[in-house]
Design a protein around this motif. Structure first.
Motif, PDB file in Angstrom:
ATOM      1  N   LEU A  46       0.819  -1.208   0.000  1.00 25.35           N
ATOM      2  CA  LEU A  46       0.000   0.000   0.000  1.00 25.35           C
ATOM      3  C   LEU A  46       0.859   1.266   0.000  1.00 25.35           C
ATOM      4  CD1 LEU A  46      -2.901  -0.914   2.452  1.00 25.35           C
ATOM      5  CD2 LEU A  46      -2.941  -0.849  -0.042  1.00 25.35           C
ATOM      6  N   ARG A  47       2.002   1.214   0.667  1.00 26.91           N
ATOM      7  CA  ARG A  47       2.871   2.382   0.681  1.00 26.91           C
ATOM      8  C   ARG A  47       3.332   2.747  -0.732  1.00 26.91           C
ATOM      9  NH1 ARG A  47       5.850   1.155   4.647  1.00 26.91           N
ATOM     10  NH2 ARG A  47       4.926   2.570   6.162  1.00 26.91           N
ATOM     11  N   SER A  50       0.542   4.701  -2.367  1.00 17.50           N
ATOM     12  CA  SER A  50       0.006   5.792  -1.559  1.00 17.50           C
ATOM     13  C   SER A  50       0.289   7.154  -2.174  1.00 17.50           C
ATOM     14  CB  SER A  50       0.608   5.746  -0.150  1.00 17.50           C
ATOM     15  OG  SER A  50       0.202   4.595   0.538  1.00 17.50           O
ATOM     16  N   THR A  51      -0.595   8.073  -1.876  1.00 12.37           N
ATOM     17  CA  THR A  51      -0.357   9.459  -2.290  1.00 12.37           C
ATOM     18  C   THR A  51       0.403  10.191  -1.188  1.00 12.37           C
ATOM     19  OG1 THR A  51      -2.594   9.959  -1.479  1.00 12.37           O
ATOM     20  CG2 THR A  51      -2.317   9.663  -3.860  1.00 12.37           C
ATOM     21  N   ASN A  52       1.492   9.564  -0.711  1.00 14.53           N
ATOM     22  CA  ASN A  52       2.333  10.257   0.264  1.00 14.53           C
ATOM     23  C   ASN A  52       3.309  11.175  -0.470  1.00 14.53           C
ATOM     24  OD1 ASN A  52       4.541   8.569  -0.614  1.00 14.53           O
ATOM     25  ND2 ASN A  52       3.802   6.974   0.783  1.00 14.53           N
ATOM     26  N   LEU A  53       4.039  11.953   0.272  1.00 13.92           N
ATOM     27  CA  LEU A  53       4.911  12.960  -0.330  1.00 13.92           C
ATOM     28  C   LEU A  53       5.986  12.344  -1.215  1.00 13.92           C
ATOM     29  CD1 LEU A  53       5.282  15.367   2.726  1.00 13.92           C
ATOM     30  CD2 LEU A  53       4.128  15.870   0.567  1.00 13.92           C
ATOM     31  N   ARG A  54       6.536  11.226  -0.802  1.00 13.06           N
ATOM     32  CA  ARG A  54       7.598  10.596  -1.587  1.00 13.06           C
ATOM     33  C   ARG A  54       7.059  10.096  -2.931  1.00 13.06           C
ATOM     34  NH1 ARG A  54      12.414   9.122  -0.028  1.00 13.06           N
ATOM     35  NH2 ARG A  54      11.856   9.084   2.188  1.00 13.06           N
ATOM     36  N   SER A  67      -4.159   4.891  -5.761  1.00 14.05           N
ATOM     37  CA  SER A  67      -4.612   5.037  -4.375  1.00 14.05           C
ATOM     38  C   SER A  67      -6.128   4.950  -4.252  1.00 14.05           C
ATOM     39  CB  SER A  67      -4.119   6.366  -3.798  1.00 14.05           C
ATOM     40  OG  SER A  67      -4.692   7.462  -4.497  1.00 14.05           O
ATOM     41  N   ALA A  68      -6.847   5.258  -5.326  1.00 10.73           N
ATOM     42  CA  ALA A  68      -8.314   5.213  -5.300  1.00 10.73           C
ATOM     43  C   ALA A  68      -8.864   3.821  -5.578  1.00 10.73           C
ATOM     44  CB  ALA A  68      -8.887   6.196  -6.322  1.00 10.73           C
ATOM     45  N   MET A  69      -7.993   2.841  -5.696  1.00  7.66           N
ATOM     46  CA  MET A  69      -8.425   1.475  -5.983  1.00  7.66           C
ATOM     47  C   MET A  69      -8.262   0.548  -4.779  1.00  7.66           C
ATOM     48  SD  MET A  69      -9.444   1.671  -9.105  1.00  7.66           S
ATOM     49  CE  MET A  69      -9.775   3.439  -9.167  1.00  7.66           C
ATOM     50  N   TRP A  70      -7.882   1.111  -3.645  1.00 11.86           N
ATOM     51  CA  TRP A  70      -7.621   0.279  -2.470  1.00 11.86           C
ATOM     52  C   TRP A  70      -8.264   0.894  -1.237  1.00 11.86           C
ATOM     53  CZ3 TRP A  70      -5.003  -4.206  -3.494  1.00 11.86           C
ATOM     54  CH2 TRP A  70      -4.370  -4.264  -4.749  1.00 11.86           C
ATOM     55  N   ASP A 133       6.591   9.060   4.078  1.00 14.44           N
ATOM     56  CA  ASP A 133       6.317   7.700   3.597  1.00 14.44           C
ATOM     57  C   ASP A 133       5.021   7.131   4.169  1.00 14.44           C
ATOM     58  OD1 ASP A 133       8.530   7.195   1.912  1.00 14.44           O
ATOM     59  OD2 ASP A 133       9.804   6.991   3.681  1.00 14.44           O
ATOM     60  N   ALA A 134       4.150   7.985   4.662  1.00 17.72           N
ATOM     61  CA  ALA A 134       2.922   7.502   5.288  1.00 17.72           C
ATOM     62  C   ALA A 134       2.040   6.762   4.286  1.00 17.72           C
ATOM     63  CB  ALA A 134       2.142   8.675   5.880  1.00 17.72           C
ATOM     64  N   VAL A 135       1.345   5.740   4.767  1.00 17.77           N
ATOM     65  CA  VAL A 135       0.383   5.032   3.923  1.00 17.77           C
ATOM     66  C   VAL A 135      -0.871   5.895   3.796  1.00 17.77           C
ATOM     67  CG1 VAL A 135      -1.090   3.007   3.709  1.00 17.77           C
ATOM     68  CG2 VAL A 135       1.238   2.763   4.588  1.00 17.77           C
ATOM     69  N   ASP A 136      -1.214   6.256   2.578  1.00 16.01           N
ATOM     70  CA  ASP A 136      -2.375   7.119   2.347  1.00 16.01           C
ATOM     71  C   ASP A 136      -3.086   6.659   1.076  1.00 16.01           C
ATOM     72  OD1 ASP A 136      -4.240   9.119   2.500  1.00 16.01           O
ATOM     73  OD2 ASP A 136      -2.954  10.654   1.610  1.00 16.01           O
ATOM     74  N   VAL A 137      -3.960   5.677   1.242  1.00 12.92           N
ATOM     75  CA  VAL A 137      -4.770   5.204   0.124  1.00 12.92           C
ATOM     76  C   VAL A 137      -6.237   5.281   0.540  1.00 12.92           C
ATOM     77  CG1 VAL A 137      -3.000   3.635  -0.738  1.00 12.92           C
ATOM     78  CG2 VAL A 137      -4.687   2.797   0.905  1.00 12.92           C
ATOM     79  N   GLY A 138      -7.115   5.148  -0.436  1.00 18.51           N
ATOM     80  CA  GLY A 138      -8.527   5.116  -0.094  1.00 18.51           C
ATOM     81  C   GLY A 138      -9.367   6.018  -0.969  1.00 18.51           C
TER      82      GLY A 138
END
Length: 219
Positions: A46-47, A50-54, A67-70, A133-138
């Protein structure tokens, strides 16, 4: 006969909002896939999406779509209910293309604004550097946008403003209590939907008014 009639009504409802239920089907498949991963593998997987900064700085388009598929957490059923109540209703009202435009705009704008706030917080020393590196999906930012635009579909001032007040509390209260970057994203997603509402509703009214359409064509 009653069961058959009920199934037919359900099928008609699903067919009336194809984008909503295709998206839900994709989320079902990806959620099942996550359940077959170990916690460590799931987090790593997921990382990378993710739409995290990295990831945004390296692969912005790819992760905005991926990210919009999970769904983080693996709970699909609540989203099936929310999609049926909000997404399907808005898609039936606006049409698939305009509904999708609202979803995409809310998802992209909310993501960029919330990550911008997070970047500022990291530079100010308020958030840890590891947050890049935060996980940011959804799909919650798009859902907030659809809930915002739905305000303009509700008839009757009492119901409309009651609904508006409710969604403002739902998405505004976490900004006071939690103030995380995802709370910012949800609020921005809602505001994006509210901004889109008058334009979307106005266009639908114009295209559905045959007298006005005829008048425009005669000019």
């Amino acid at each position: 006969m009653r069961i058959t009639g009920g199934l037919r009504r359900v099928w008609r409802y699903v067919r009336s909002a194809p984008g909503t239920y295709v998206w839900l089907a994709v989320l079902f498949v990806t959620t099942v896939a996550l359940h077959h991963m170990s916690p460590v593998a799931e987090e790593r997987f997921l990382r990378a999406r993710s739409t995290n900064l990295r990831e945004l700085s390296s692969h912005p388009v790819r992760v905005l779509i991926a990210s919009a598929m999970w769904i983080e957490g693996g709970h699909w059923v609540p989203y099936a209910v929310l999609y049926s109540v909000f997404h399907a209703r808005v898609e039936r009202w606006l049409g698939t293309v305009r509904w999708l435009a609202v979803c995409v705009l809310a998802h992209v704008v909310a993501t960029l604004v919330s990550e911008g706030v997070l970047l500022w917080a990291i530079r100010a020393g308020v958030a840890p550097v590891s947050s890049v590196d935060a996980v940011d999906v959804g799909v919650s930012y798009a859902l907030a946008g659809v809930m915002g635009v739905l305000v303009f579909r509700i008839r009757g001032a009492v119901w409309r403003y009651g609904y508006l007040g409710a969604v403002l509390v739902v998405y505004g209260a976490p900004l006071v209590v939690g103030r995380t970057f995802t709370d910012v994203g949800h609020a921005v997603g809602l505001l994006t939907g509210l901004v889109c509402g008058p334009v979307a509703a106005g266009r639908v009214r114009r295209t559905r008014n045959p007298k006005e359409t005829a008048a425009v064509g005669s000019d």
